[in-house]
Design a protein around this motif. Structure first.
Motif, mmCIF file in Angstrom:
data_model
loop_
_atom_site.group_PDB
_atom_site.id
_atom_site.type_symbol
_atom_site.label_atom_id
_atom_site.label_comp_id
_atom_site.label_asym_id
_atom_site.label_seq_id
_atom_site.Cartn_x
_atom_site.Cartn_y
_atom_site.Cartn_z
ATOM 1 N N ARG A 208 18.021 103.383 73.863
ATOM 2 C CA ARG A 208 18.370 101.956 73.849
ATOM 3 C C ARG A 208 17.119 101.098 73.693
ATOM 4 O O ARG A 208 17.103 100.128 72.923
ATOM 5 C CB ARG A 208 19.102 101.581 75.131
ATOM 6 C CG ARG A 208 19.537 100.121 75.197
ATOM 7 C CD ARG A 208 20.270 99.834 76.504
ATOM 8 N NE ARG A 208 21.548 100.515 76.541
ATOM 9 C CZ ARG A 208 22.677 100.016 76.033
ATOM 10 N NH1 ARG A 208 22.663 98.831 75.444
ATOM 11 N NH2 ARG A 208 23.795 100.691 76.122
ATOM 12 N N GLY A 211 15.721 101.430 70.056
ATOM 13 C CA GLY A 211 16.558 100.862 69.007
ATOM 14 C C GLY A 211 16.431 101.629 67.703
ATOM 15 O O GLY A 211 16.435 102.858 67.670
ATOM 16 N N TRP A 214 13.588 104.264 67.628
ATOM 17 C CA TRP A 214 13.516 105.314 68.652
ATOM 18 C C TRP A 214 12.824 106.539 68.066
ATOM 19 O O TRP A 214 13.177 107.021 66.985
ATOM 20 C CB TRP A 214 14.923 105.658 69.107
ATOM 21 C CG TRP A 214 15.012 106.733 70.159
ATOM 22 C CD1 TRP A 214 14.124 106.977 71.166
ATOM 23 C CD2 TRP A 214 16.062 107.692 70.309
ATOM 24 N NE1 TRP A 214 14.549 108.034 71.934
ATOM 25 C CE2 TRP A 214 15.732 108.495 71.430
ATOM 26 C CE3 TRP A 214 17.244 107.953 69.613
ATOM 27 C CZ2 TRP A 214 16.542 109.548 71.863
ATOM 28 C CZ3 TRP A 214 18.057 108.990 70.043
ATOM 29 C CH2 TRP A 214 17.703 109.781 71.163
ATOM 30 N N ARG A 312 19.613 110.031 82.559
ATOM 31 C CA ARG A 312 19.495 109.308 81.303
ATOM 32 C C ARG A 312 18.156 109.624 80.634
ATOM 33 O O ARG A 312 17.519 108.755 80.048
ATOM 34 C CB ARG A 312 19.613 107.795 81.531
ATOM 35 C CG ARG A 312 21.015 107.317 81.889
ATOM 36 C CD ARG A 312 21.970 107.464 80.698
ATOM 37 N NE ARG A 312 23.303 106.928 80.971
ATOM 38 C CZ ARG A 312 24.304 107.629 81.476
ATOM 39 N NH1 ARG A 312 24.120 108.910 81.791
ATOM 40 N NH2 ARG A 312 25.477 107.073 81.684
#
Length: 324
Positions: A208, A211, A214, A312
């Motif tokens: 995230r 974006g 990455w 995560r």
């Protein structure tokens, strides 16, 4: 690295099912720039509304795994990195051991590169072999005294039910039909045999944060961008039961987070990675930006440790057992 196998139709998202969980149809998601200076252009991604995994819609160029960062040659600082890479390989063996796979036994590294992990597994007592489709990788392994079978997953010669363990480390995301690959590998394992898989995690915080830039997106080479949910579903659909999922991975996660954030300010995506791969010039404005960002590296280590606790992590390692 294993080159992408051709699977389902590649003509857009319309009607395509998710290659991970089998749900869908996929929906248009975002357009991202090529991750390698040698592979410019924009690439459309489509995403699964169920598990959240995504796919790169356009086919990878035929030369994608032979040029740019994959063009061969010894990376800069390779000797300095060698002890750390060996430690990472031993960590992979630890994941298998914790799930009950200990030497002696037969282990196969699928997508063995230059045979580094095969060498570590043999040193630990495994009867280890590897398959690798690229001539460059096979020749590099042979120079180290390690013979590999030059083959892809779909044409490798492996006796069914003959393996106690297998490794598929950052290979699955390169395949257009990951289900077919896993089904074939599952058939090579004995009932109860273990497979350790490493993939980037599209549901991670760093995905995230990074974006379209990455670090682990690596379009167009990466064909399927997995979430943990999607990967678990894919394993179960192909006779493999996940038994452990690891989010705390020093091998890729801290660097991936740091490099993703720095890439937001550099002209070349992941400039440091490509410079080390001799795929980007050292004399560059990006070198100054990267140097200025080096003090953030320790923060990336701490942040990824926290993300791992929240399940995560930027990449994940999953150990799965063949269901008898």
């Amino acid at each position: 690295m294993l080159t992408a196998e051709r699977g389902p139709a590649q003509d857009g998202a319309g009607g395509r099912r998710c290659p991970a969980c089998g749900g869908g149809p996929l929906v248009a998601w975002r357009t991202v720039p090529g991750s390698d200076p040698a592979l410019p252009g924009d690439y459309e991604l489509a995403r699964c509304p169920g598990c959240g995994s995504a796919v790169t819609l356009a086919e990878a160029p035929a030369e994608a795994h032979e040029e740019g960062a994959y063009g061969g040659g010894t990376p800069r600082a390779a000797r300095l990195a060698a002890p750390l890479l060996r430690a990472f390989d031993r960590r992979r063996l630890t994941f298998l051991a914790r799930a009950g796979a200990d030497p002696p036994g037969r282990l196969l590294d699928v997508g063995a590169g230059r045979g580094r992990f095969v060498a570590q597994a043999r040193a630990a007592g495994w009867e280890a072999d590897g398959i690798e489709p690229s001539r460059r990788g096979v020749e590099g392994a042979l120079a180290r005294g390690i013979g590999l079978q030059q083959a892809r997953i779909d044409d490798a010669v492996v006796t069914p039910g003959s393996l106690d363990a297998a490794a598929l480390w950052h290979v699955l995301e390169h395949l257009d039909d990951p289900g077919a690959a896993l089904a074939r590998i599952a058939g090579w394992l004995r009932p109860g045999g273990l497979l350790v898989i490493g993939v980037p995690n599209l549901a991670s915080v760093q995905a995230r944060a990074g974006g379209a830039r990455w670090y682990h997106l690596d379009v167009p080479r990466h064909r399927t961008h997995f979430t943990v949910e999607g990967l678990h579903a894919l394993l179960c659909r192909n006779g493999l039961q996940p038994v452990a999922t690891h989010h705390l991975l020093a091998e890729h996660n801290p660097f991936g987070l740091w490099q993703s954030l720095v890439s937001r300010a550099t002209r070349t995506p992941s400039w440091l990675y490509h410079a080390l791969k001799r795929n980007a010039p050292l004399r560059s404005r990006d070198a100054l930006v990267t140097a200025a960002a080096l003090p953030l590296a320790p923060l990336a280590v701490v942040a990824e440790a926290a993300f791992a606790l929240a399940r995560r992590g930027g990449t994940v390692a999953v150990v799965a057992r063949r269901i008898a």
